[in-house]
Design a protein around this motif. Sequence first.
Motif, PDB file in Angstrom:
ATOM      1  N   GLY A   1     -17.903   7.346  19.882  1.00  0.00           N
ATOM      2  CA  GLY A   1     -17.820   8.513  19.013  1.00  0.00           C
ATOM      3  C   GLY A   1     -18.541   8.225  17.706  1.00  0.00           C
ATOM      4  O   GLY A   1     -18.440   7.128  17.153  1.00  0.00           O
TER       5      GLY A   1
ATOM      6  N   ASP B   1     -18.461  10.339  14.773  1.00  0.00           N
ATOM      7  CA  ASP B   1     -18.075  11.526  14.019  1.00  0.00           C
ATOM      8  C   ASP B   1     -18.305  11.331  12.526  1.00  0.00           C
ATOM      9  O   ASP B   1     -18.162  10.235  11.982  1.00  0.00           O
ATOM     10  CB  ASP B   1     -16.603  11.867  14.283  1.00  0.00           C
ATOM     11  CG  ASP B   1     -15.661  10.798  13.770  1.00  0.00           C
ATOM     12  OD1 ASP B   1     -15.000  11.041  12.751  1.00  0.00           O
ATOM     13  OD2 ASP B   1     -15.609   9.709  14.383  1.00  0.00           O
ATOM     14  N   ARG B   2     -18.645  12.420  11.896  1.00  0.00           N
ATOM     15  CA  ARG B   2     -18.970  12.388  10.470  1.00  0.00           C
ATOM     16  C   ARG B   2     -17.737  12.201   9.597  1.00  0.00           C
ATOM     17  O   ARG B   2     -17.844  11.689   8.482  1.00  0.00           O
ATOM     18  CB  ARG B   2     -19.701  13.672  10.070  1.00  0.00           C
ATOM     19  CG  ARG B   2     -21.160  13.661  10.482  1.00  0.00           C
ATOM     20  CD  ARG B   2     -22.000  14.541   9.556  1.00  0.00           C
ATOM     21  NE  ARG B   2     -23.368  14.050   9.487  1.00  0.00           N
ATOM     22  CZ  ARG B   2     -23.794  13.168   8.606  1.00  0.00           C
ATOM     23  NH1 ARG B   2     -22.961  12.652   7.725  1.00  0.00           N
ATOM     24  NH2 ARG B   2     -25.044  12.779   8.583  1.00  0.00           N
ATOM     25  N   ARG B   3     -16.588  12.632  10.074  1.00  0.00           N
ATOM     26  CA  ARG B   3     -15.390  12.496   9.246  1.00  0.00           C
ATOM     27  C   ARG B   3     -15.096  11.025   8.964  1.00  0.00           C
ATOM     28  O   ARG B   3     -14.804  10.648   7.827  1.00  0.00           O
ATOM     29  CB  ARG B   3     -14.197  13.157   9.933  1.00  0.00           C
ATOM     30  CG  ARG B   3     -12.899  13.011   9.158  1.00  0.00           C
ATOM     31  CD  ARG B   3     -11.763  13.750   9.817  1.00  0.00           C
ATOM     32  NE  ARG B   3     -11.977  15.191   9.805  1.00  0.00           N
ATOM     33  CZ  ARG B   3     -11.109  16.075  10.275  1.00  0.00           C
ATOM     34  NH1 ARG B   3      -9.973  15.660  10.812  1.00  0.00           N
ATOM     35  NH2 ARG B   3     -11.370  17.358  10.224  1.00  0.00           N
TER      36      ARG B   3
ATOM     37  N   PRO C   1     -23.224   8.378  12.774  1.00  0.00           N
ATOM     38  CA  PRO C   1     -23.742   9.666  13.253  1.00  0.00           C
ATOM     39  C   PRO C   1     -25.264   9.676  13.353  1.00  0.00           C
ATOM     40  O   PRO C   1     -25.968   9.240  12.438  1.00  0.00           O
ATOM     41  CB  PRO C   1     -23.258  10.653  12.180  1.00  0.00           C
ATOM     42  CG  PRO C   1     -22.086   9.988  11.545  1.00  0.00           C
ATOM     43  CD  PRO C   1     -22.376   8.526  11.570  1.00  0.00           C
TER      44      PRO C   1
END
Length: 221
Positions: free
Chosen positions: A131, A133-135, A149
């Motif tokens: 994964g 993910d930007r969070r 990312p």
Amino acid sequence: MPAQSDGGPLRGGAPRTAWLSSESDPRTVSARSVAADLIREGRVTHLVWNPSSGEIIQLVPATRAARLLGDVGCEGRVCIQIMVVGHARDPFTNTLMTGLDAIMRWLDAWGVTRRWPAGPPLPSPQSYHSGRDRRSWARGGHFGGSQIPGVDRPDPGGIDIRRVTGPDTPVTAIPKPRPVPTEESAPGRARHLIRPPDPVRMPDPEPPRLTPVRPAEPAHH
């Protein structure tokens, strides 16, 4: 051994570090040799580190972006890219990691928090499907190249993150406890739906226990 060009100014955000691997043997390839290749290819990182010999080469100042990660490498007050001489299939935490303490003190000085918001990097080749993910990336801290990312890399493989950032490193983020609803914090609920606790009924006191008294024996004359 500074590079002639870098990735430009940084755009701000939480400080972060990206751990990458050169896919070369640290027993036979020096950090200087890998650094020269990165300069020639125009893909410089901030540091190149050989964890077997302890050799560390800095190519770009921490206040500027490096070039290996592309545009995402400009995010953060610092976004320090570290190329480790090694293979993703053989994680660098299996080596002596000579020189790591000096690198970690340097990262601490730049405000990079000792946490891994995306968790431990996956081993290669599973890491291609990590994964990204930007969070997690926006929180700052430490990341493998496979967790960033927009970056299609498998490195640094399944490293032992606690050997990098210390034995107290949390493996996953600790969730915050959910708040208990109160009368004031329950929007849309009627006041009478939040019942006060039932009164606690105290048990009746037990009668005192009597200790039988033996009658006195008659006196003998």
